[in-house]
Design an enzyme around this catalytic site. Structure first.
Site, PDB file in Angstrom:
ATOM      1  N   ARG A 223       0.839  -1.207   0.000  1.00 33.54           N
ATOM      2  CA  ARG A 223       0.000   0.000   0.000  1.00 33.54           C
ATOM      3  C   ARG A 223       0.873   1.256   0.000  1.00 33.54           C
ATOM      4  O   ARG A 223       0.600   2.205  -0.752  1.00 33.54           O
ATOM      5  CB  ARG A 223      -0.945  -0.016   1.206  1.00 33.54           C
ATOM      6  CG  ARG A 223      -1.719   1.270   1.372  1.00 33.54           C
ATOM      7  CD  ARG A 223      -2.912   1.134   2.325  1.00 33.54           C
ATOM      8  NE  ARG A 223      -2.578   0.563   3.617  1.00 33.54           N
ATOM      9  CZ  ARG A 223      -3.464   0.346   4.589  1.00 33.54           C
ATOM     10  NH1 ARG A 223      -4.752   0.670   4.388  1.00 33.54           N
ATOM     11  NH2 ARG A 223      -3.100  -0.176   5.746  1.00 33.54           N
ATOM     12  N   GLU A 412     -12.481  -5.187  16.389  1.00 34.05           N
ATOM     13  CA  GLU A 412     -12.291  -3.988  15.572  1.00 34.05           C
ATOM     14  C   GLU A 412     -13.654  -3.505  15.129  1.00 34.05           C
ATOM     15  O   GLU A 412     -14.532  -4.312  14.801  1.00 34.05           O
ATOM     16  CB  GLU A 412     -11.397  -4.288  14.365  1.00 34.05           C
ATOM     17  CG  GLU A 412     -11.076  -3.059  13.529  1.00 34.05           C
ATOM     18  CD  GLU A 412      -9.921  -3.271  12.561  1.00 34.05           C
ATOM     19  OE1 GLU A 412      -9.992  -2.738  11.446  1.00 34.05           O
ATOM     20  OE2 GLU A 412      -8.942  -3.953  12.935  1.00 34.05           O
TER      21      GLU A 412
END
Length: 423
Positions: A223, A412
């Site tokens: 990324r 999360e």
């Protein structure tokens, strides 16, 4: 009302919303929020099947429930984006055909996520509908990957289920290739990758080893290398902004071993719309993490806020029980869930929005319209859900089993929030 069991509905008002509101409803198997924003009605829904044994039966049960909600609250054929959470990746093609048969020419951009729904069903569905309102809404369905909605001089580009198309086997190469595919698919409709404001990166065996490092760290390296050529939201940031700008993102585990991506891009020529990357005062920015967390840090902002006059839409990245850069409450799912929600609350607060140059546009957890909760261990689901329901109230929420990017993280949470300045 739609033809499903009696719903509980509440209209949420916060001091910063003035006369505006998010209307939230729930009934057996479904929760949804209705947001009136810029003369357009947005419907966010999460559906879990109530009946059926086979995938076909459960899928149609959930889809018919969604259809009833959308027809009541928006307009027929207005679902533009879906995430379908599957208990087994081998069900993907069968599920894809079910969606084609059900929607026909009105197929939303759909990502088939290999994460087991916590309720034990074969699938669960999160959907976004855009429709009825005073403003005109145009929906352009380019493919099962890509749908664009246009209204009030803005375009939302929903790109779904992007996989690598390379024979390479490493996480780095497959991730880099998937980013390239996203760029190519967006460019085919005249959208630049730097207009991406939100990504989802699903990586199988996310905390597993890749050579002498972790698979998630290799995803972050890919990324970082891919993003270095772009200046995200270059024409939308506040004048004088000098910080780093990256899309909001969730990097989360999935079944299998491969990488799967989706994203939202945003385009407008309006001068009154601004994009502001939000960081959390309780956390070190992810892109500033030390080498302890990987050769190259995760390039994402904690949330991306889009403001238009008195309104704001806040896309909240995957958030966990981290303060500073350290994991908190190791081994305690209840405390980790509370800490995660505390982080989200701080992130979208009035104090933090004002700190980022958006005074009056903060909100509270009541400003959330949709949430996803990823849970590492199935046995933690009851206690995590109990905390979320107590603190979030009536809110469409998907609960899915998924590994989190650090071995010690158990929960999360991501979401989308809306706010408006007090009239």
């Amino acid at each position: 009302m739609p033809t499903y069991p009696a719903a509980t509905c509440i209209s949420v008002r916060t001091p910063l919303w003035g006369s505006k509101m998010i209307r939230k409803c729930s009934s057996a198997g479904i929760g949804y929020s209705v947001v009136e924003l810029q003369d357009v009605r947005h419907v966010y829904a999460a559906a879990v099947p109530r009946a059926g044994q086979t995938l076909h039966q459960q899928a149609y049960d959930a889809l018919k429930t969604l259809e009833a909600v959308i027809q009541e609250e928006s307009t027929k054929g207005s679902i533009v984006h879906q995430a379908v959470f599957l208990s087994d990746a081998r069900l993907t093609e069968e599920c894809r055909q079910i969606m084609r048969d059900f929607y026909g020419d009105e197929l939303p951009a759909t990502t088939y996520v290999p994460q087991h729904p916590c309720e034990g069903k074969l699938l669960a569905i999160e959907a976004l509908g855009v429709g009825r309102g005073f403003g005109e809404v145009q929906i352009h369905r380019h493919s099962h990957h890509l749908v664009i909605t246009r209204h009030n001089g803005v375009s939302w580009i929903h790109l779904a289920h992007v996989q690598p198309n390379t024979d390479a086997t490493s996480v780095y190469e497959r991730s880099f290739n998937a980013f390239q595919r996203m760029q190519t698919l967006l460019s085919q409709v005249g959208v630049h990758f730097e207009q991406v404001i939100r990504t989802w990166l699903y990586l199988g065996d996310i905390v597993g080893l890749e050579g002498d490092t972790q698979r998630y760290k290799e995803l972050n390296r890919a990324r970082s290398d891919f993003y270095q050529q772009f200046r995200f939201a270059r024409d939308l940031v506040l004048p004088g902004f000098r910080g780093e700008v990256y899309p909001a993102s969730t990097g989360i585990g999935a079944d299998g071993r491969d990488i799967l991506m989706s994203c939202i891009a945003f385009a407008t020529e309006r001068s009154d719309i601004r994009a502001v990357p939000l960081e959390n005062p309780r956390q070190v920015s992810a892109y500033q993490y030390s080498a302890k967390y990987g050769l190259k840090s995760p390039k994402f902002c904690r949330a991306m806020a889009l403001s238009c006059g008195p309104f704001a839409t806040i896309l909240i990245s995957g958030t966990a029980s981290i303060t500073g850069s350290e994991t908190r409450h190791i081994g305690d799912p209840q405390a980790q869930t509370h800490e995660t929600l505390d982080n989200i609350q701080a992130l979208i607060s009035e104090e933090n929005l004002a700190r980022h140059g958006m005074p009056g546009l903060g909100t509270s957890l009541e400003g959330l319209a949709l949430a996803r909760v990823y849970i590492k261990r199935p046995e933690d689901y009851p206690v995590v859900r109990q905390v979320c329901e107590r603190r979030l109230g009536e809110l469409p929420t998907i609960y899915a089993i998924a590994d989190v990017c650090r071995p010690e993280l158990l929960v999360e949470i991501e979401g989308i929030a809306f706010s408006a300045r007090k009239a």
